[in-house]
Structures are given as structure tokens and as C-alpha cells.
Scaffold this motif. Structure first.
Motif, PDB file in Angstrom:
ATOM      1  N   ALA A 134       0.795  -1.215   0.000  1.00 28.55           N
ATOM      2  CA  ALA A 134       0.000   0.000   0.000  1.00 28.55           C
ATOM      3  C   ALA A 134       0.836   1.278   0.000  1.00 28.55           C
ATOM      4  O   ALA A 134       0.288   2.366  -0.027  1.00 28.55           O
ATOM      5  CB  ALA A 134      -0.921  -0.002   1.210  1.00 28.55           C
ATOM      6  N   THR A 135       2.151   1.169   0.024  1.00 30.11           N
ATOM      7  CA  THR A 135       3.002   2.353   0.103  1.00 30.11           C
ATOM      8  C   THR A 135       3.769   2.532  -1.200  1.00 30.11           C
ATOM      9  O   THR A 135       4.295   1.568  -1.754  1.00 30.11           O
ATOM     10  CB  THR A 135       4.001   2.215   1.270  1.00 30.11           C
ATOM     11  OG1 THR A 135       3.281   1.897   2.452  1.00 30.11           O
ATOM     12  CG2 THR A 135       4.782   3.484   1.477  1.00 30.11           C
ATOM     13  N   CYS A 136       3.853   3.769  -1.668  1.00 34.58           N
ATOM     14  CA  CYS A 136       4.589   4.089  -2.886  1.00 34.58           C
ATOM     15  C   CYS A 136       6.009   4.509  -2.502  1.00 34.58           C
ATOM     16  O   CYS A 136       6.205   5.532  -1.853  1.00 34.58           O
ATOM     17  CB  CYS A 136       3.888   5.211  -3.639  1.00 34.58           C
ATOM     18  SG  CYS A 136       4.690   5.642  -5.194  1.00 34.58           S
ATOM     19  N   CYS A 137       6.997   3.711  -2.881  1.00 37.35           N
ATOM     20  CA  CYS A 137       8.405   4.005  -2.584  1.00 37.35           C
ATOM     21  C   CYS A 137       9.211   3.942  -3.871  1.00 37.35           C
ATOM     22  O   CYS A 137       9.320   2.881  -4.485  1.00 37.35           O
ATOM     23  CB  CYS A 137       8.977   2.991  -1.597  1.00 37.35           C
ATOM     24  SG  CYS A 137       8.274   3.066   0.045  1.00 37.35           S
ATOM     25  N   GLY A 138       9.773   5.055  -4.271  1.00 37.58           N
ATOM     26  CA  GLY A 138      10.634   5.088  -5.452  1.00 37.58           C
ATOM     27  C   GLY A 138       9.931   4.684  -6.725  1.00 37.58           C
ATOM     28  O   GLY A 138      10.539   4.064  -7.586  1.00 37.58           O
ATOM     29  N   GLY A 139       8.659   4.975  -6.849  1.00 38.17           N
ATOM     30  CA  GLY A 139       7.935   4.657  -8.065  1.00 38.17           C
ATOM     31  C   GLY A 139       7.361   3.262  -8.106  1.00 38.17           C
ATOM     32  O   GLY A 139       6.835   2.833  -9.128  1.00 38.17           O
ATOM     33  N   ARG A 140       7.434   2.517  -7.008  1.00 37.72           N
ATOM     34  CA  ARG A 140       6.891   1.157  -6.938  1.00 37.72           C
ATOM     35  C   ARG A 140       6.047   0.993  -5.685  1.00 37.72           C
ATOM     36  O   ARG A 140       6.364   1.548  -4.639  1.00 37.72           O
ATOM     37  CB  ARG A 140       8.005   0.123  -6.893  1.00 37.72           C
ATOM     38  CG  ARG A 140       8.698  -0.041  -8.188  1.00 37.72           C
ATOM     39  CD  ARG A 140       9.588  -1.231  -8.128  1.00 37.72           C
ATOM     40  NE  ARG A 140      10.022  -1.571  -9.470  1.00 37.72           N
ATOM     41  CZ  ARG A 140      10.851  -2.543  -9.735  1.00 37.72           C
ATOM     42  NH1 ARG A 140      11.340  -3.258  -8.770  1.00 37.72           N
ATOM     43  NH2 ARG A 140      11.185  -2.800 -10.963  1.00 37.72           N
ATOM     44  N   CYS A 141       5.010   0.201  -5.805  1.00 36.94           N
ATOM     45  CA  CYS A 141       4.187  -0.123  -4.647  1.00 36.94           C
ATOM     46  C   CYS A 141       4.888  -1.227  -3.858  1.00 36.94           C
ATOM     47  O   CYS A 141       5.267  -2.252  -4.420  1.00 36.94           O
ATOM     48  CB  CYS A 141       2.813  -0.611  -5.093  1.00 36.94           C
ATOM     49  SG  CYS A 141       1.867   0.621  -6.010  1.00 36.94           S
ATOM     50  N   VAL A 142       5.083  -1.005  -2.557  1.00 36.07           N
ATOM     51  CA  VAL A 142       5.784  -1.986  -1.718  1.00 36.07           C
ATOM     52  C   VAL A 142       5.019  -2.206  -0.417  1.00 36.07           C
ATOM     53  O   VAL A 142       4.245  -1.366   0.018  1.00 36.07           O
ATOM     54  CB  VAL A 142       7.230  -1.544  -1.390  1.00 36.07           C
ATOM     55  CG1 VAL A 142       8.073  -1.475  -2.632  1.00 36.07           C
ATOM     56  CG2 VAL A 142       7.253  -0.225  -0.663  1.00 36.07           C
ATOM     57  N   ASP A 143       5.274  -3.345   0.190  1.00 33.53           N
ATOM     58  CA  ASP A 143       4.717  -3.682   1.499  1.00 33.53           C
ATOM     59  C   ASP A 143       5.776  -3.348   2.539  1.00 33.53           C
ATOM     60  O   ASP A 143       6.762  -4.068   2.685  1.00 33.53           O
ATOM     61  CB  ASP A 143       4.357  -5.165   1.541  1.00 33.53           C
ATOM     62  CG  ASP A 143       3.775  -5.607   2.859  1.00 33.53           C
ATOM     63  OD1 ASP A 143       3.465  -4.734   3.706  1.00 33.53           O
ATOM     64  OD2 ASP A 143       3.606  -6.826   3.053  1.00 33.53           O
ATOM     65  N   THR A 144       5.589  -2.259   3.264  1.00 35.77           N
ATOM     66  CA  THR A 144       6.588  -1.827   4.237  1.00 35.77           C
ATOM     67  C   THR A 144       6.573  -2.687   5.492  1.00 35.77           C
ATOM     68  O   THR A 144       7.433  -2.533   6.347  1.00 35.77           O
ATOM     69  CB  THR A 144       6.378  -0.350   4.621  1.00 35.77           C
ATOM     70  OG1 THR A 144       5.045  -0.185   5.114  1.00 35.77           O
ATOM     71  CG2 THR A 144       6.616   0.555   3.440  1.00 35.77           C
ATOM     72  N   GLY A 145       5.633  -3.607   5.602  1.00 32.18           N
ATOM     73  CA  GLY A 145       5.603  -4.519   6.744  1.00 32.18           C
ATOM     74  C   GLY A 145       6.442  -5.761   6.538  1.00 32.18           C
ATOM     75  O   GLY A 145       6.764  -6.469   7.486  1.00 32.18           O
ATOM     76  N   ALA A 146       6.821  -6.059   5.285  1.00 32.50           N
ATOM     77  CA  ALA A 146       7.570  -7.278   5.014  1.00 32.50           C
ATOM     78  C   ALA A 146       8.775  -7.086   4.094  1.00 32.50           C
ATOM     79  O   ALA A 146       9.600  -7.989   3.971  1.00 32.50           O
ATOM     80  CB  ALA A 146       6.643  -8.324   4.399  1.00 32.50           C
ATOM     81  N   SER A 147       8.908  -5.940   3.458  1.00 32.86           N
ATOM     82  CA  SER A 147      10.000  -5.720   2.505  1.00 32.86           C
ATOM     83  C   SER A 147      11.306  -5.417   3.236  1.00 32.86           C
ATOM     84  O   SER A 147      11.366  -4.519   4.068  1.00 32.86           O
ATOM     85  CB  SER A 147       9.646  -4.543   1.586  1.00 32.86           C
ATOM     86  OG  SER A 147      10.745  -4.206   0.781  1.00 32.86           O
TER      87      SER A 147
END
Length: 124
Positions: free
Chosen positions: A60-73
């Protein structure tokens, strides 16, 4: 004796060559683990970050132009560009050591009653 040795050498070489030609499919090309990425990713910007909330999005989070899961990445643990150090994993947005963390022993959310050693609860 020399003729027998030469004959055996040629026989072994013939067997090796015929076995190499008989392989049905070539070996897959090796790829660097640093170049491996998910083939299906959602691209986003700060203005269009709603795409990360769509069904099937990796996070659900946009990081560096990609959608990522900040809970598991491991590269974006708990927030954008907060990478876990070597040997640590991201569990619930925190970088933890799965080999010794009592609340995440061996895998995320695996709680030990006593002690976590080498990723095993109550080892030895």
C-alpha cells in the motif's frame, strides 16, 4: 600396455562426448540475485499513490515509483528506503534477527515461551 591405455582413454572420451550431446535441454542462464525483481509491479507516483491500494498490489506504500509492502519488505522495512542490515529480516515493519528474537524465532510471529537460539525455540 600403452595401446590398452590409449584405447581406454579414447573409450572414456567417447562416452563423455556422447553423454554431453544427449542432454535434452540446456541449463538455464544464471542471473544475479541483485537483478531479480518481481515481474508484476505497480508503478506509482506521489500524486497517483492510490494505485497501490488496488487489489493485487504488492503493498500500500509508494516508494521510489513502486508499490511496496513496508511490513515485510527488507528494502523498505517500516518506511521507504529503510533497509534491514545483513542477517536481519523485516517482520511487521521492524528489522529483527530471526535467529535470536523471542517474538520472531525462525520466522515472523513465531513466539517462544523461553528463549530463541539459532532460530529454534528452547534449543538444547
Amino acid at each position: 600396455m600403452a595401446k590398452i591405455t590409449v584405447f581406454l582413454f579414447l573409450l572414456v572420451a567417447l562416452v563423455v562426448v556422447s553423454a554431453a550431446e544427449a542432454s535434452p535441454e540446456p541449463l538455464p542462464a544464471r542471473r544475479s540475485r541483485f537483478l531479480l525483481t518481481s515481474s508484476s509491479f505497480y508503478s506509482c507516483t506521489k500524486k497517483s499513490s492510490a494505485v497501490c491500494l488496488a487489489a493485487g498490489s504488492p503493498g500500500a506504500t509508494c516508494c521510489g515509483g513502486r508499490c511496496v509492502d513496508t511490513g515485510a519488505s527488507g528494502e523498505h522495512c517500516g518506511g521507504c528506503n529503510k533497509a534491514c542490515k545483513h542477517g536481519r529480516s523485516c517482520c511487521g515493519g521492524r528489522c529483527v534477527d530471526l535467529l535470536s528474537d523471542r517474538d520472531n524465532c525462525g520466522s515472523c510471529s513465531n513466539q517462544c515461551s523461553n528463549k530463541c537460539t539459532y532460530g529454534f525455540c528452547d534449543y538444547a
